[in-house]
Scaffold this motif. Structure first.
Motif, PDB file in Angstrom:
ATOM      1  N   THR A  57      33.947-116.202  18.522  1.00 55.40           N
ATOM      2  CA  THR A  57      32.801-115.779  19.299  1.00 55.40           C
ATOM      3  C   THR A  57      31.935-117.016  19.783  1.00 55.40           C
ATOM      4  O   THR A  57      32.029-117.961  19.096  1.00 55.40           O
ATOM      5  N   LYS A  58      31.205-116.854  20.737  1.00 52.04           N
ATOM      6  CA  LYS A  58      30.426-117.927  21.342  1.00 52.04           C
ATOM      7  C   LYS A  58      29.321-118.000  20.471  1.00 52.04           C
ATOM      8  O   LYS A  58      28.736-119.313  20.152  1.00 52.04           O
ATOM      9  N   ARG A  59      28.958-116.965  19.713  1.00 49.27           N
ATOM     10  CA  ARG A  59      27.916-117.380  18.610  1.00 49.27           C
ATOM     11  C   ARG A  59      28.259-118.331  17.674  1.00 49.27           C
ATOM     12  O   ARG A  59      27.534-119.259  16.982  1.00 49.27           O
ATOM     13  N   GLU A  60      29.408-118.163  17.052  1.00 53.91           N
ATOM     14  CA  GLU A  60      29.992-118.924  15.905  1.00 53.91           C
ATOM     15  C   GLU A  60      30.045-120.478  16.630  1.00 53.91           C
ATOM     16  O   GLU A  60      29.702-121.334  16.094  1.00 53.91           O
ATOM     17  N   LEU A  61      30.399-120.605  17.842  1.00 54.97           N
ATOM     18  CA  LEU A  61      30.516-121.874  18.602  1.00 54.97           C
ATOM     19  C   LEU A  61      29.211-122.537  18.534  1.00 54.97           C
ATOM     20  O   LEU A  61      28.893-123.898  18.213  1.00 54.97           O
ATOM     21  N   ILE A  62      28.313-121.909  19.194  1.00 59.31           N
ATOM     22  CA  ILE A  62      26.716-122.268  19.166  1.00 59.31           C
ATOM     23  C   ILE A  62      26.042-122.530  18.141  1.00 59.31           C
ATOM     24  O   ILE A  62      25.761-123.927  17.610  1.00 59.31           O
ATOM     25  N   GLU A  63      26.385-121.841  16.770  1.00 59.52           N
ATOM     26  CA  GLU A  63      25.772-122.101  15.488  1.00 59.52           C
ATOM     27  C   GLU A  63      26.444-123.406  14.790  1.00 59.52           C
ATOM     28  O   GLU A  63      25.759-124.140  14.410  1.00 59.52           O
ATOM     29  N   GLU A  64      27.719-123.938  15.269  1.00 58.98           N
ATOM     30  CA  GLU A  64      28.227-125.100  14.640  1.00 58.98           C
ATOM     31  C   GLU A  64      27.993-126.102  15.605  1.00 58.98           C
ATOM     32  O   GLU A  64      27.622-127.183  14.858  1.00 58.98           O
ATOM     33  N   ALA A  65      27.888-125.935  16.806  1.00 59.63           N
ATOM     34  CA  ALA A  65      27.515-126.915  17.687  1.00 59.63           C
ATOM     35  C   ALA A  65      26.242-127.725  17.323  1.00 59.63           C
ATOM     36  O   ALA A  65      25.843-128.763  17.677  1.00 59.63           O
ATOM     37  N   PHE A  66      25.215-126.817  17.018  1.00 64.92           N
ATOM     38  CA  PHE A  66      23.949-127.320  16.860  1.00 64.92           C
ATOM     39  C   PHE A  66      23.437-127.333  15.350  1.00 64.92           C
ATOM     40  O   PHE A  66      22.217-127.117  15.041  1.00 64.92           O
ATOM     41  N   ALA A  67      24.630-127.084  14.277  1.00 68.62           N
ATOM     42  CA  ALA A  67      24.084-127.240  13.130  1.00 68.62           C
ATOM     43  C   ALA A  67      23.402-128.478  12.601  1.00 68.62           C
ATOM     44  O   ALA A  67      22.568-128.302  11.730  1.00 68.62           O
ATOM     45  N   GLU A  68      23.495-129.658  13.153  1.00 71.10           N
ATOM     46  CA  GLU A  68      22.908-130.761  13.126  1.00 71.10           C
ATOM     47  C   GLU A  68      21.493-130.564  13.393  1.00 71.10           C
ATOM     48  O   GLU A  68      20.458-131.059  12.618  1.00 71.10           O
ATOM     49  N   GLN A  69      21.200-130.222  14.421  1.00 78.58           N
ATOM     50  CA  GLN A  69      19.822-130.018  15.105  1.00 78.58           C
ATOM     51  C   GLN A  69      18.983-129.060  14.163  1.00 78.58           C
ATOM     52  O   GLN A  69      17.804-128.822  14.035  1.00 78.58           O
ATOM     53  N   ARG A  70      19.827-127.980  13.619  1.00 73.62           N
ATOM     54  CA  ARG A  70      19.120-127.034  12.799  1.00 73.62           C
ATOM     55  C   ARG A  70      18.780-127.516  11.354  1.00 73.62           C
ATOM     56  O   ARG A  70      17.510-127.481  11.117  1.00 73.62           O
ATOM     57  N   ARG A  71      19.426-128.074  10.937  1.00 75.50           N
ATOM     58  CA  ARG A  71      19.233-128.853   9.714  1.00 75.50           C
ATOM     59  C   ARG A  71      17.903-130.075   9.863  1.00 75.50           C
ATOM     60  O   ARG A  71      16.942-129.978   9.075  1.00 75.50           O
ATOM     61  N   ALA A  72      17.971-130.569  10.993  1.00 72.24           N
ATOM     62  CA  ALA A  72      16.715-131.610  11.409  1.00 72.24           C
ATOM     63  C   ALA A  72      15.428-130.745  11.725  1.00 72.24           C
ATOM     64  O   ALA A  72      14.380-131.200  11.224  1.00 72.24           O
ATOM     65  N   CYS A  73      15.674-129.456  11.989  1.00 79.80           N
ATOM     66  CA  CYS A  73      14.242-128.741  12.209  1.00 79.80           C
ATOM     67  C   CYS A  73      14.038-128.274  11.059  1.00 79.80           C
ATOM     68  O   CYS A  73      12.833-128.252  10.669  1.00 79.80           O
ATOM     69  N   HIS A  74      14.759-127.927  10.095  1.00 80.10           N
ATOM     70  CA  HIS A  74      14.629-127.286   8.758  1.00 80.10           C
ATOM     71  C   HIS A  74      13.819-128.658   7.899  1.00 80.10           C
ATOM     72  O   HIS A  74      12.644-128.361   7.208  1.00 80.10           O
ATOM     73  N   ALA A  75      14.301-129.664   8.178  1.00 80.85           N
ATOM     74  CA  ALA A  75      13.729-131.000   7.326  1.00 80.85           C
ATOM     75  C   ALA A  75      12.422-131.266   8.016  1.00 80.85           C
ATOM     76  O   ALA A  75      11.520-131.563   7.265  1.00 80.85           O
ATOM     77  N   ALA A  76      12.119-131.007   9.240  1.00 79.15           N
ATOM     78  CA  ALA A  76      10.934-131.481   9.859  1.00 79.15           C
ATOM     79  C   ALA A  76       9.817-130.493   9.403  1.00 79.15           C
ATOM     80  O   ALA A  76       8.620-130.684   9.055  1.00 79.15           O
ATOM     81  N   VAL A  77      10.193-129.006   9.063  1.00 83.59           N
ATOM     82  CA  VAL A  77       9.344-128.067   8.672  1.00 83.59           C
ATOM     83  C   VAL A  77       9.012-128.500   7.085  1.00 83.59           C
ATOM     84  O   VAL A  77       7.842-128.510   6.874  1.00 83.59           O
ATOM     85  N   ARG A  78      10.100-128.821   6.292  1.00 84.05           N
ATOM     86  CA  ARG A  78       9.919-129.264   5.020  1.00 84.05           C
ATOM     87  C   ARG A  78       8.872-130.533   4.944  1.00 84.05           C
ATOM     88  O   ARG A  78       8.152-130.409   4.018  1.00 84.05           O
ATOM     89  N   ASP A  79       9.267-131.478   5.600  1.00 85.06           N
ATOM     90  CA  ASP A  79       8.471-132.568   5.394  1.00 85.06           C
ATOM     91  C   ASP A  79       6.906-132.315   5.831  1.00 85.06           C
ATOM     92  O   ASP A  79       6.257-132.976   5.333  1.00 85.06           O
ATOM     93  N   ALA A  80       6.785-131.449   6.988  1.00 86.43           N
ATOM     94  CA  ALA A  80       5.439-131.399   7.520  1.00 86.43           C
ATOM     95  C   ALA A  80       4.568-130.672   6.359  1.00 86.43           C
ATOM     96  O   ALA A  80       3.399-131.105   6.199  1.00 86.43           O
ATOM     97  N   LEU A  81       5.133-129.551   5.666  1.00 91.62           N
ATOM     98  CA  LEU A  81       4.598-128.726   4.727  1.00 91.62           C
ATOM     99  C   LEU A  81       4.117-129.630   3.337  1.00 91.62           C
ATOM    100  O   LEU A  81       3.159-129.518   2.616  1.00 91.62           O
ATOM    101  N   ALA A  82       5.184-130.553   3.235  1.00 91.99           N
ATOM    102  CA  ALA A  82       4.876-131.703   2.088  1.00 91.99           C
ATOM    103  C   ALA A  82       3.963-132.574   2.279  1.00 91.99           C
ATOM    104  O   ALA A  82       3.587-133.188   1.327  1.00 91.99           O
ATOM    105  N   ASP A  83       3.570-132.710   3.515  1.00 95.91           N
ATOM    106  CA  ASP A  83       2.783-133.732   3.641  1.00 95.91           C
ATOM    107  C   ASP A  83       1.296-133.675   3.016  1.00 95.91           C
ATOM    108  O   ASP A  83       0.635-132.596   3.494  1.00 95.91           O
ATOM    109  N   VAL A  84       0.789-134.610   2.307  1.00 93.17           N
ATOM    110  CA  VAL A  84      -0.505-134.362   1.853  1.00 93.17           C
ATOM    111  C   VAL A  84      -1.779-134.204   2.565  1.00 93.17           C
ATOM    112  O   VAL A  84      -2.889-133.860   2.443  1.00 93.17           O
ATOM    113  N   ASP A  85      -1.369-134.978   3.949  1.00 98.67           N
ATOM    114  CA  ASP A  85      -2.096-135.161   5.101  1.00 98.67           C
ATOM    115  C   ASP A  85      -1.983-133.777   5.979  1.00 98.67           C
ATOM    116  O   ASP A  85      -0.842-134.033   6.660  1.00 98.67           O
TER     117      ASP A  85
END
Length: 218
Positions: A57-85
């Motif tokens: 399916t196209k959905r599976e292709l999209i999810e796999e193609a952008f897996a790295e960007q999704r991980r980067a987005c998750h990391a950005a959220v995690r890092d932002a919430l963990a910042d003491v400032d």
């Protein structure tokens, strides 16, 4: 002999999968999620049947193609919430989301819209917006974020940011950084502090006319 053939077939399958994902990132990144899957197959130099064998399916292709960007987005959220400032966390999250969107029209489409083929990205969007709400509360309590800010302001900013997608690649990334810097400056609670951080350099931009439709597209 059969083992050699089997290894060769597995190697070919891995190569095909890699080419398909690379092509999908390029095609969706350049043209957005509305680009047809057959265009991805052509870019990857494989037949549609080969593509669908790896990604039914196209959905599976999209999810796999952008897996790295999704991980980067998750990391950005995690890092932002963990910042003491909280202001630094808020600012960093806005900058990183803009950068991810600037590098790929397809990821921006998936994050900002409700494509049926990309429903899982809606969860990423909601996670990011909840993080912004939490960071905003903290930064407002610290007196760093202007009191009137609401999360809809960030949504409005990202909608405006999508207008950069028609800008050529390198200029788009530079324009995105400058745009994000201006918006962050506007969100700051203290006007006298806004001039303390220099803006990124401005790219040279030119308005370009939309291409005329080809006869078969009219």
């Amino acid at each position: 002999m059969s083992n050699h053939v089997s290894r060769s077939a597995r190697s070919d399958a891995r190569d095909n999968r890699h080419r398909i994902l690379t092509a999908a990132r390029d095609v969706f990144g350049e043209e957005g999620l509305s680009a047809p899957v057959r265009q991805v197959a052509r870019r990857a130099e494989v037949g549609p049947a080969t593509l669908y064998r790896h990604f039914p399916t196209k959905r599976e292709l999209i999810e796999e193609a952008f897996a790295e960007q999704r991980r980067a987005c998750h990391a950005a959220v995690r890092d932002a919430l963990a910042d003491v400032d909280p202001w630094r966390g808020f600012r960093g999250l806005v900058e990183r989301i803009c950068e991810l969107h600037a590098h790929s029209r397809g990821f921006a489409d998936a994050f900002m819209t409700t494509y049926p083929e990309a429903m899982d990205f809606a969860a990423d969007r909601e996670r990011a917006l909840r993080a912004v709400e939490e960071l905003a509360r903290r930064a407002q309590r610290a007196g760093r974020l202007r009191p009137g800010f609401v999360v809809d302001d960030l949504v409005l900013m990202l909608m405006a940011h999508r207008g950069l997608q028609d800008t050529p690649g390198a200029a788009r990334v530079a324009a995105s950084r400058r745009f994000a810097a201006y918006v962050i400056e506007a969100f700051h609670a203290a006007p006298e502090a806004r001039a303390s951080a220099p803006l990124p350099p401005a790219p040279r931009l030119r308005f370009t006319p939309s291409p005329s439709p080809s006869p078969d597209m009219r």
